[in-house]
Design a protein around this motif. Sequence first.
Motif, PDB file in Angstrom:
ATOM      1  N   ILE A  19       0.840  -1.206   0.000  1.00 58.56           N
ATOM      2  CA  ILE A  19       0.000   0.000   0.000  1.00 58.56           C
ATOM      3  C   ILE A  19       0.874   1.255   0.000  1.00 58.56           C
ATOM      4  O   ILE A  19       0.631   2.206  -0.749  1.00 58.56           O
ATOM      5  N   ASN A  20       1.919   1.232   0.820  1.00 60.13           N
ATOM      6  CA  ASN A  20       2.845   2.371   0.883  1.00 60.13           C
ATOM      7  C   ASN A  20       3.547   2.593  -0.454  1.00 60.13           C
ATOM      8  O   ASN A  20       3.700   3.729  -0.904  1.00 60.13           O
ATOM      9  N   LEU A  21       3.967   1.515  -1.090  1.00 64.33           N
ATOM     10  CA  LEU A  21       4.641   1.616  -2.377  1.00 64.33           C
ATOM     11  C   LEU A  21       3.710   2.197  -3.426  1.00 64.33           C
ATOM     12  O   LEU A  21       4.099   3.076  -4.209  1.00 64.33           O
ATOM     13  N   ARG A  22       2.469   1.723  -3.435  1.00 59.07           N
ATOM     14  CA  ARG A  22       1.491   2.222  -4.404  1.00 59.07           C
ATOM     15  C   ARG A  22       1.241   3.720  -4.197  1.00 59.07           C
ATOM     16  O   ARG A  22       1.183   4.495  -5.147  1.00 59.07           O
ATOM     17  N   GLU A  23       1.152   4.149  -2.953  1.00 60.97           N
ATOM     18  CA  GLU A  23       0.937   5.560  -2.646  1.00 60.97           C
ATOM     19  C   GLU A  23       2.156   6.398  -3.034  1.00 60.97           C
ATOM     20  O   GLU A  23       2.028   7.505  -3.564  1.00 60.97           O
ATOM     21  N   CYS A  25       4.297   5.714  -5.427  1.00 68.34           N
ATOM     22  CA  CYS A  25       4.288   5.792  -6.894  1.00 68.34           C
ATOM     23  C   CYS A  25       3.247   6.800  -7.378  1.00 68.34           C
ATOM     24  O   CYS A  25       3.493   7.571  -8.298  1.00 68.34           O
ATOM     25  N   ARG A  26       2.095   6.792  -6.728  1.00 70.87           N
ATOM     26  CA  ARG A  26       1.038   7.736  -7.090  1.00 70.87           C
ATOM     27  C   ARG A  26       1.509   9.173  -6.890  1.00 70.87           C
ATOM     28  O   ARG A  26       1.313  10.033  -7.749  1.00 70.87           O
ATOM     29  N   MET A  27       2.161   9.428  -5.772  1.00 69.21           N
ATOM     30  CA  MET A  27       2.649  10.778  -5.488  1.00 69.21           C
ATOM     31  C   MET A  27       3.779  11.181  -6.435  1.00 69.21           C
ATOM     32  O   MET A  27       3.848  12.334  -6.867  1.00 69.21           O
ATOM     33  N   HIS A  28       4.647  10.238  -6.795  1.00 68.88           N
ATOM     34  CA  HIS A  28       5.703  10.529  -7.772  1.00 68.88           C
ATOM     35  C   HIS A  28       5.078  10.896  -9.111  1.00 68.88           C
ATOM     36  O   HIS A  28       5.515  11.854  -9.769  1.00 68.88           O
ATOM     37  N   ASP A  29       4.063  10.155  -9.529  1.00 70.91           N
ATOM     38  CA  ASP A  29       3.382  10.440 -10.797  1.00 70.91           C
ATOM     39  C   ASP A  29       2.711  11.819 -10.761  1.00 70.91           C
ATOM     40  O   ASP A  29       2.786  12.585 -11.725  1.00 70.91           O
ATOM     41  N   LEU A  30       2.065  12.126  -9.641  1.00 71.81           N
ATOM     42  CA  LEU A  30       1.411  13.423  -9.496  1.00 71.81           C
ATOM     43  C   LEU A  30       2.437  14.552  -9.543  1.00 71.81           C
ATOM     44  O   LEU A  30       2.242  15.558 -10.243  1.00 71.81           O
ATOM     45  N   ASN A  31       3.539  14.409  -8.828  1.00 73.09           N
ATOM     46  CA  ASN A  31       4.578  15.443  -8.823  1.00 73.09           C
ATOM     47  C   ASN A  31       5.208  15.612 -10.200  1.00 73.09           C
ATOM     48  O   ASN A  31       5.503  16.733 -10.617  1.00 73.09           O
TER      49      ASN A  31
END
Length: 105
Positions: A19-23, A25-31
């Motif tokens: 779950i932490n990894l997915r979050e 990755c999501r934040m990296h994509d958003l940034n």
Amino acid sequence: MEKMSTKMAFTEPGVRLSINLRERCRMHDLNEALDDLRAVIPYAHGGSVRKLSKIATLLLAKNHIIMQAKAIEELSVLVSQLKKKEGSSENQEASSVSSEESNNS
């Protein structure tokens, strides 16, 4: 509330890591997407200028889109006015040419 904490306590460490990894990755994509947006919207770039915040980037992009839409609308009005003028001047020229031809005959 106790049910959630009990549920979280029984969650396997591997699931939490996933779950932490997915979050992350999501934040990296958003940034990355926000960095790409900052690169194309007009604002002062440079070493002495602070990077825009996420909300500032979104607000600036929204305002830029609104300004571009208004500019397009104004240009389309001008184009339609020019087409009307051009059409009326062509009609006047055609009528004056036909009246000259009838006068010459």
